[in-house]
Design a protein around this motif. Structure first.
Motif, short mmCIF file in Angstrom:
data_model
loop_
_atom_site.label_atom_id
_atom_site.label_comp_id
_atom_site.label_asym_id
_atom_site.label_seq_id
_atom_site.Cartn_x
_atom_site.Cartn_y
_atom_site.Cartn_z
N VAL A 126 -9.81 7.41 -11.74
CA VAL A 126 -8.73 6.63 -11.13
C VAL A 126 -7.81 6.11 -12.24
CG1 VAL A 126 -8.08 4.66 -9.68
CG2 VAL A 126 -10.22 5.91 -9.23
N ILE A 127 -6.54 6.48 -12.16
CA ILE A 127 -5.54 6.01 -13.12
C ILE A 127 -4.58 5.08 -12.37
CG2 ILE A 127 -3.68 6.65 -14.71
CD1 ILE A 127 -5.03 9.39 -14.98
N ARG A 128 -4.52 3.83 -12.80
CA ARG A 128 -3.62 2.85 -12.17
C ARG A 128 -2.39 2.68 -13.04
NH1 ARG A 128 -8.72 1.37 -10.56
NH2 ARG A 128 -8.93 0.82 -8.35
N VAL A 129 -1.22 2.81 -12.39
CA VAL A 129 0.04 2.70 -13.12
C VAL A 129 0.89 1.58 -12.53
CG1 VAL A 129 0.06 5.12 -13.80
CG2 VAL A 129 1.17 4.46 -11.68
N LYS A 130 1.70 0.96 -13.39
CA LYS A 130 2.63 -0.08 -12.97
C LYS A 130 3.74 -0.18 -14.00
CE LYS A 130 2.93 -4.92 -11.48
NZ LYS A 130 2.17 -6.20 -11.32
N ASN A 131 4.97 -0.22 -13.49
CA ASN A 131 6.14 -0.35 -14.36
C ASN A 131 6.16 0.70 -15.46
OD1 ASN A 131 6.96 -2.63 -12.89
ND2 ASN A 131 5.79 -4.01 -14.21
N GLY A 132 5.74 1.92 -15.11
CA GLY A 132 5.83 3.03 -16.04
C GLY A 132 4.77 3.08 -17.12
N THR A 133 3.74 2.24 -17.00
CA THR A 133 2.66 2.24 -17.99
C THR A 133 1.30 2.37 -17.31
OG1 THR A 133 2.45 -0.18 -17.95
CG2 THR A 133 3.99 0.76 -19.55
N ILE A 134 0.30 2.75 -18.08
CA ILE A 134 -1.06 2.87 -17.57
C ILE A 134 -1.74 1.50 -17.63
CG2 ILE A 134 -3.32 3.96 -17.85
CD1 ILE A 134 -1.23 5.97 -17.09
N LEU A 135 -2.10 0.96 -16.47
CA LEU A 135 -2.83 -0.30 -16.42
C LEU A 135 -4.31 -0.09 -16.72
CD1 LEU A 135 -1.49 -2.25 -13.29
CD2 LEU A 135 -0.98 -2.67 -15.71
N SER A 136 -4.87 1.00 -16.17
CA SER A 136 -6.29 1.26 -16.38
C SER A 136 -6.61 2.72 -16.14
CB SER A 136 -7.15 0.38 -15.46
OG SER A 136 -6.91 0.69 -14.11
N TYR A 137 -7.68 3.17 -16.78
CA TYR A 137 -8.20 4.53 -16.62
C TYR A 137 -9.70 4.38 -16.41
CZ TYR A 137 -9.49 9.35 -17.86
OH TYR A 137 -9.98 10.63 -17.85
N ASP A 138 -10.17 4.69 -15.21
CA ASP A 138 -11.58 4.46 -14.87
C ASP A 138 -12.25 5.74 -14.41
OD1 ASP A 138 -11.50 1.57 -15.22
OD2 ASP A 138 -10.29 1.53 -13.40
N GLU A 139 -13.38 6.05 -15.01
CA GLU A 139 -14.22 7.15 -14.54
C GLU A 139 -15.30 6.59 -13.63
OE1 GLU A 139 -15.72 9.52 -17.72
OE2 GLU A 139 -13.75 9.86 -18.61
N GLN A 140 -15.46 7.20 -12.45
CA GLN A 140 -16.42 6.73 -11.47
C GLN A 140 -17.61 7.69 -11.41
OE1 GLN A 140 -13.76 4.21 -8.40
NE2 GLN A 140 -13.77 6.37 -7.93
N ALA A 141 -18.76 7.18 -11.80
CA ALA A 141 -19.95 8.03 -11.87
C ALA A 141 -20.43 8.46 -10.50
CB ALA A 141 -21.06 7.29 -12.61
N HIS A 142 -20.17 7.63 -9.48
CA HIS A 142 -20.66 7.93 -8.13
C HIS A 142 -19.55 7.74 -7.10
CE1 HIS A 142 -24.69 8.05 -9.82
NE2 HIS A 142 -24.48 6.87 -10.36
N PRO A 143 -18.56 8.65 -7.09
CA PRO A 143 -17.48 8.54 -6.10
C PRO A 143 -18.04 8.70 -4.69
CG PRO A 143 -17.38 10.65 -7.24
CD PRO A 143 -18.40 9.83 -7.96
N LEU A 144 -17.39 8.05 -3.74
CA LEU A 144 -17.85 8.08 -2.35
C LEU A 144 -17.38 9.34 -1.65
CD1 LEU A 144 -17.17 4.40 -1.16
CD2 LEU A 144 -19.29 5.37 -2.09
N ASP A 145 -18.16 9.78 -0.68
CA ASP A 145 -17.74 10.82 0.25
C ASP A 145 -16.69 10.22 1.18
OD1 ASP A 145 -18.24 12.16 3.14
OD2 ASP A 145 -18.70 13.61 1.57
N PRO A 146 -15.72 11.00 1.66
CA PRO A 146 -14.71 10.44 2.58
C PRO A 146 -15.31 9.70 3.78
CG PRO A 146 -14.04 12.62 1.88
CD PRO A 146 -15.42 12.40 1.30
N ASP A 147 -16.47 10.17 4.27
CA ASP A 147 -17.10 9.53 5.42
C ASP A 147 -17.71 8.17 5.07
OD1 ASP A 147 -16.52 11.50 7.31
OD2 ASP A 147 -18.25 12.70 6.71
N GLU A 148 -17.90 7.91 3.78
CA GLU A 148 -18.49 6.65 3.34
C GLU A 148 -17.43 5.56 3.09
OE1 GLU A 148 -22.40 7.80 0.81
OE2 GLU A 148 -20.50 8.44 -0.09
N VAL A 149 -16.18 5.98 3.03
CA VAL A 149 -15.10 5.04 2.73
C VAL A 149 -14.69 4.29 4.00
CG1 VAL A 149 -12.72 4.82 1.90
CG2 VAL A 149 -14.27 6.50 0.85
N GLU A 150 -14.47 2.99 3.87
CA GLU A 150 -13.95 2.20 4.98
C GLU A 150 -12.44 2.33 4.99
OE1 GLU A 150 -15.30 -1.80 5.10
OE2 GLU A 150 -17.41 -1.27 4.88
N TRP A 151 -11.90 2.95 6.04
CA TRP A 151 -10.46 3.21 6.09
C TRP A 151 -9.76 2.15 6.92
CZ3 TRP A 151 -8.93 6.88 2.83
CH2 TRP A 151 -9.90 7.81 2.40
#
Length: 233
Positions: free
Chosen positions: A208-233
């Motif tokens: 996940v790369i978060r951007v704001k005002n043309g810069t990178i706020l954060s760069y996060d690697e997720q070891a255990h990403p969720l399946d789409p069915d596990e996400v609360e939409w």
């Protein structure tokens, strides 16, 4: 070795003497086969990132490496070849040609992509084998986005770029489309990059790369990403 690398990339748009920084000194690297979400509000610079990676624009300064090649040095013709051979695009509003059938919309990429896949086979993979002769107007929004995904995959690209691919869909259909994107990217071993403002989609990502005002706020690697069915939409 990284599949995609941005090194101190900036993009400035000028109107007369006024300079607008869409991106400022952005650096990151992505491995092949990752599911990446670029997250940020409108005007953050995420679409500029996507356009630069897709060869639709060139940086004002900095270096962009894709599969060992410096695409930031490419001229317009070489960028066109790069887009045809290595990049598939999925847009929010599908961008299908209304006067062509489903099959014809997907088969078109065979004219430009040197390693194109069989259009019928890809459409069958996305569940549209029964709709080949229909025109886009006869399809639901979710079905049209499936055609768009099939068209992008039929190019057999290394990178699949998605700009708000669920933005025009209801939440249930959007989840189906995300599941399909993830499934297709994994089965075809593609690097997939989604630009969105939807925080929920980020929970599915390897990176996940978060951007704001043309810069990178954060760069996060997720070891255990969720399946789409596990996400609360």
């Amino acid at each position: 070795m990284a599949m995609i690398e941005f090194r101190n990339v900036s993009r400035v748009y000028r109107t007369g003497d006024v300079a607008q920084w869409a991106l400022r000194d952005v650096s990151f690297a992505l491995e092949a086969g990752k599911f990446v979400v670029i997250l940020g509000p409108s005007g953050a610079g995420k679409s500029t990132l996507l356009n630069l990676l897709g060869g639709l624009d060139s940086p004002t300064s900095g270096t962009i490496i894709v599969d060992g090649e410096d695409i930031s040095t490419y001229d317009a013709d070489t960028l066109a070849d790069y887009r045809a051979a290595k990049v598939g695009f999925v847009f929010q509003f599908y961008n299908l040609i209304p006067t062509l059938t489903v099959l014809e919309n997907v088969a078109l990429v065979g004219d430009i992509a040197p390693r194109a896949l069989d259009a019928r086979e890809v459409l069958a993979e996305v569940g549209l084998a029964e709709h080949l002769k229909k025109f886009p107007s006869a399809l639901s929004g979710g079905e049209q986005q499936r055609v768009s995904i099939a068209r992008a995959l039929a190019k057999n690209p290394q990178v699949l770029l998605c700009d708000e691919p669920t933005g025009a869909l209801d939440s249930e259909t959007g989840v189906q489309v995300l599941k399909l994107l993830l499934q297709m990217a994994q089965s075809h071993h593609k690097t997939i990059v989604i630009v969105t403002h939807n925080q929920s989609i980020a929970k599915m990502a390897d990176v996940v790369i978060r951007v704001k005002n043309g810069t990178i706020l954060s760069y996060d690697e997720q070891a255990h990403p969720l399946d789409p069915d596990e996400v609360e939409w």
